[in-house]
Enzyme design. Sequence first.
Site, PDB file in Angstrom:
ATOM      1  N   CYS A 131      13.790  10.559   6.871  1.00 16.62           N
ATOM      2  CA  CYS A 131      13.653  10.100   8.260  1.00 16.62           C
ATOM      3  C   CYS A 131      14.961  10.237   9.022  1.00 16.62           C
ATOM      4  CB  CYS A 131      13.157   8.668   8.278  1.00 16.62           C
ATOM      5  SG  CYS A 131      14.148   7.583   7.265  1.00 16.62           S
ATOM      6  N   GLU A 167       9.719  15.950  15.329  1.00 23.54           N
ATOM      7  CA  GLU A 167      10.129  15.762  13.938  1.00 23.54           C
ATOM      8  C   GLU A 167       9.397  16.777  13.071  1.00 23.54           C
ATOM      9  OE1 GLU A 167       8.830  12.166  11.790  1.00 23.54           O
ATOM     10  OE2 GLU A 167      10.885  11.994  11.084  1.00 23.54           O
ATOM     11  N   GLY A 204       2.755   4.345  13.338  1.00 28.60           N
ATOM     12  CA  GLY A 204       3.389   3.074  13.712  1.00 28.60           C
ATOM     13  C   GLY A 204       2.713   2.445  14.926  1.00 28.60           C
ATOM     14  N   SER A 219       5.296   7.512  10.088  1.00 26.01           N
ATOM     15  CA  SER A 219       5.440   8.272  11.331  1.00 26.01           C
ATOM     16  C   SER A 219       5.318   7.365  12.546  1.00 26.01           C
ATOM     17  CB  SER A 219       4.363   9.355  11.386  1.00 26.01           C
ATOM     18  OG  SER A 219       3.090   8.747  11.324  1.00 26.01           O
ATOM     19  N   THR A 220       5.899   7.800  13.637  1.00 25.00           N
ATOM     20  CA  THR A 220       5.819   7.052  14.893  1.00 25.00           C
ATOM     21  C   THR A 220       4.365   6.944  15.353  1.00 25.00           C
ATOM     22  OG1 THR A 220       8.074   7.578  15.512  1.00 25.00           O
ATOM     23  CG2 THR A 220       6.559   7.131  17.328  1.00 25.00           C
ATOM     24  N   GLU A 221       3.617   8.005  15.143  1.00 24.97           N
ATOM     25  CA  GLU A 221       2.204   8.025  15.542  1.00 24.97           C
ATOM     26  C   GLU A 221       1.418   6.917  14.832  1.00 24.97           C
ATOM     27  OE1 GLU A 221       0.561  11.724  14.279  1.00 24.97           O
ATOM     28  OE2 GLU A 221      -1.467  11.168  14.887  1.00 24.97           O
ATOM     29  N   GLU A 252       9.727   1.095  10.671  1.00 25.80           N
ATOM     30  CA  GLU A 252      10.764   2.110  10.425  1.00 25.80           C
ATOM     31  C   GLU A 252      10.073   3.448  10.598  1.00 25.80           C
ATOM     32  OE1 GLU A 252      13.842   1.496   9.961  1.00 25.80           O
ATOM     33  OE2 GLU A 252      14.021  -0.471   9.005  1.00 25.80           O
ATOM     34  N   LYS A 289       0.863  -1.194   0.000  1.00 31.33           N
ATOM     35  CA  LYS A 289       0.000   0.000   0.000  1.00 31.33           C
ATOM     36  C   LYS A 289       0.896   1.239   0.000  1.00 31.33           C
ATOM     37  CE  LYS A 289      -1.778   3.015   2.308  1.00 31.33           C
ATOM     38  NZ  LYS A 289      -1.725   4.454   1.922  1.00 31.33           N
TER      39      LYS A 289
HETATM   40  P1  NAP Z   1       2.433   8.356   7.755  1.00 30.15           P
HETATM   41  O1  NAP Z   1       1.398   9.407   7.756  1.00 30.15           O
HETATM   42  O2  NAP Z   1       2.711   7.605   8.989  1.00 30.15           O
HETATM   43  O3  NAP Z   1       2.010   7.346   6.590  1.00 30.15           O
HETATM   44  C1  NAP Z   1       2.791   6.270   6.185  1.00 30.15           C
HETATM   45  C2  NAP Z   1       1.908   5.259   5.495  1.00 30.15           C
HETATM   46  O4  NAP Z   1       0.960   4.731   6.428  1.00 30.15           O
HETATM   47  C3  NAP Z   1       1.087   5.838   4.349  1.00 30.15           C
HETATM   48  O5  NAP Z   1       0.969   4.867   3.345  1.00 30.15           O
HETATM   49  C4  NAP Z   1      -0.234   6.096   5.036  1.00 30.15           C
HETATM   50  O6  NAP Z   1      -1.316   6.193   4.160  1.00 30.15           O
HETATM   51  C5  NAP Z   1      -0.350   4.885   5.918  1.00 30.15           C
HETATM   52  N1  NAP Z   1      -1.306   5.040   7.021  1.00 30.15           N
HETATM   53  C6  NAP Z   1      -1.773   6.179   7.582  1.00 30.15           C
HETATM   54  N2  NAP Z   1      -2.647   5.880   8.584  1.00 30.15           N
HETATM   55  C7  NAP Z   1      -2.723   4.535   8.647  1.00 30.15           C
HETATM   56  C8  NAP Z   1      -3.438   3.616   9.469  1.00 30.15           C
HETATM   57  N3  NAP Z   1      -4.264   4.029  10.445  1.00 30.15           N
HETATM   58  N4  NAP Z   1      -3.271   2.291   9.258  1.00 30.15           N
HETATM   59  C9  NAP Z   1      -2.442   1.851   8.311  1.00 30.15           C
HETATM   60  N5  NAP Z   1      -1.741   2.664   7.488  1.00 30.15           N
HETATM   61  C10 NAP Z   1      -1.875   3.994   7.664  1.00 30.15           C
HETATM   62  O7  NAP Z   1       3.819   8.913   7.298  1.00 30.15           O
HETATM   63  P2  NAP Z   1       4.094   9.901   6.095  1.00 30.15           P
HETATM   64  O8  NAP Z   1       3.620  11.241   6.493  1.00 30.15           O
HETATM   65  O9  NAP Z   1       3.597   9.307   4.825  1.00 30.15           O
HETATM   66  O10 NAP Z   1       5.707   9.811   6.056  1.00 30.15           O
HETATM   67  C11 NAP Z   1       6.517  10.557   6.879  1.00 30.15           C
HETATM   68  C12 NAP Z   1       6.988   9.753   8.090  1.00 30.15           C
HETATM   69  O11 NAP Z   1       7.669   8.580   7.699  1.00 30.15           O
HETATM   70  C13 NAP Z   1       7.979  10.510   8.927  1.00 30.15           C
HETATM   71  O12 NAP Z   1       7.692  10.372  10.296  1.00 30.15           O
HETATM   72  C14 NAP Z   1       9.311   9.828   8.619  1.00 30.15           C
HETATM   73  O13 NAP Z   1      10.289   9.976   9.594  1.00 30.15           O
HETATM   74  C15 NAP Z   1       8.881   8.438   8.427  1.00 30.15           C
HETATM   75  N6  NAP Z   1       9.873   7.666   7.666  1.00 30.15           N
HETATM   76  C16 NAP Z   1      10.645   6.742   8.305  1.00 30.15           C
HETATM   77  C17 NAP Z   1      11.589   6.027   7.616  1.00 30.15           C
HETATM   78  C18 NAP Z   1      12.446   5.002   8.297  1.00 30.15           C
HETATM   79  O14 NAP Z   1      12.998   4.170   7.614  1.00 30.15           O
HETATM   80  N7  NAP Z   1      12.561   5.001   9.605  1.00 30.15           N
HETATM   81  C19 NAP Z   1      11.766   6.234   6.259  1.00 30.15           C
HETATM   82  C20 NAP Z   1      10.977   7.185   5.638  1.00 30.15           C
HETATM   83  C21 NAP Z   1      10.017   7.888   6.351  1.00 30.15           C
HETATM   84  P3  NAP Z   1      -1.761   7.685   3.654  1.00 30.15           P
HETATM   85  O15 NAP Z   1      -0.743   8.051   2.670  1.00 30.15           O
HETATM   86  O16 NAP Z   1      -3.079   7.520   3.053  1.00 30.15           O
HETATM   87  O17 NAP Z   1      -1.785   8.570   4.855  1.00 30.15           O
END
Ligand code: NAP
Length: 499
Positions: free
Chosen positions: A304, A401, A253, A249-251, A270, A195
């Site tokens: 990240c 962050e 996650g 995001s951690t939230e 991650e 996804k």
């Molecule tokens: P995000 O809002 O957490 O979304 C990540 C993915 O999860 C998206 O595909 C999102 O779909 C999906 N999602 C959202 N709510 C969900 C739920 N309730 N159940 C299941 N899936 C759900 O993160 P983002 O804003 O796309 O990305 C930025 C974050 O990613 C930052 O915190 C960054 O640090 C982190 N990151 C970490 C790494 C690492 O390797 N540690 C690498 C890259 C990024 P939608 O797109 O529809 O919201």
Amino acid sequence: MNAPITVKRLGEDASKFVAKEKKLFIDGQWVPSANGRTIDVIDPATGMIFDRVPDGASEDIDKAVAAARKAFDDGPWATMTPADRGKLVWRLGDLVEKHADELAQLEALDNGKPVTDARMGDVTFSYELLRYMAGWSTKITGQTIPLSSGAPFHAYTLREPVGVCGQIVPWNFSFMMAVWKVAPALAAGCTIVLKPAEQTPLTALRLAELVEEAGFPAGVFNVVTGLGETAGAALAAHPDVDKVAFTGSTEVGKKILDAAKGNLKKVSLELGGKSPMIVFADADPSVAIPAIGYGIFYNMGQTCTAGTRLYVHKDIAPTILAGLKDFAAKMTIGVGLDPATQIGPLVSQEQFDRVRGYIQAGLDDGATLLCGGGRFGAEGYFLEPTILTETEPHMSVVREEIFGPVLVVATFDDDGFEEIVREANNSIYGLAASVFTRDVSRAHKVAKKLKAGTIGVNTHHVIDPALPFGGFNQSGWGREQGYEAILLYTEVKSVGVAL
Ligand code: NAP
Ligand code: MG
């Protein structure tokens, strides 16, 4: 800034892909979403809609999981030799390389990132990783274990694929994050439902076309575009998914963890970061300045592992800060599809507002603006590279962050390192950290003390297909890349044979 209709800058292949009607890829077929709805795809350089993808939801996830289950349990994939599996993964790497320019353009358009970075970074890393993981297919082994009790058993372990994997990825490196998960899962013999993020769904669909072209059996790899709250949540909670791998995001996650509880599926995460960079007085400015500049501003800070907190010794601070201000001023801001661009737009209006909100909060809290802070151009989500100095540990810009091109700086005057390392470790995150010094002994001691998954010495971003990657603290669970990634996608089984 150049042409407002950035889509016109695409090459022929990428244009053709954008013009196609987008569908979900389930069981080797291209199908519309069950609800018939679509999600708009927006160009962050202009804010204009240029494509639509299916708004997949739980019914589509059910179908995709069923296809992945069937492929895992009884398709040709289940009985394929490791060598043949490895060849398919290698072939996928070759196809990604063959279409590298097109993939980089799609990513640059969809996410806004500089096309040169997408080509040399995201896409190159992806095909190298596919080849690296292809090699593991034939090298996944168990062990023969001498029993400690001396019981009369011949005992050994088998390392087997974990099963059906739900993989949920973010928008910041959408193609590369997908490949980070897909490559080891395929090498290990798992099947996948992917996804992608709602903001950047295009390259995952193009990847599915390449999977099809490479000749993977139907159902091994499925893509459902859709929203996190619907498609993502359904995948994370699905009782027939054996493992969920999440980057974001951690939230969110934490929501994945809750959703995974129902069938106690395996979870790898991650998550976010707030990575510190420490510059001691003996650091070489000609090394530290560009490393810090790219450490924070690469991918507009939407990384990240971005080095977001700079701790610099007061004796060298004037030199480092003057150098960073100059570095930021010289970065070329423009549309992602321009090969000269170094800073593209942020991914969305939401992200733009969020980052500007943080900058304002930092100023309200008493930080000083060294450079940037403003919008660039009249349209799209462009933000100048920004540096805030004189920050304090309690400020939200230091603790949270931001995920944008914003560096926060504090100086220190301790000639040892205990105190500054304690401050650097004072975070809920622990993804990356770096230290700049010419003292080899101090570099190793500090690297040992820093609480983060990846440490750079006289550099910041350290990634390689062979090098484990992941987070301490609330930056995640598990490690991707290297053999560690194979461990994430396999289960160990012990076998005892009575002698
Ligand atoms: P995000 O809002 O957490 O979304 C990540 C993915 O999860 C998206 O595909 C999102 O779909 C999906 N999602 C959202 N709510 C969900 C739920 N309730 N159940 C299941 N899936 C759900 O993160 P983002 O804003 O796309 O990305 C930025 C974050 O990613 C930052 O915190 C960054 O640090 C982190 N990151 C970490 C790494 C690492 O390797 N540690 C690498 C890259 C990024 P939608 O797109 O529809 O919201
Ligand atoms: Mg999101």
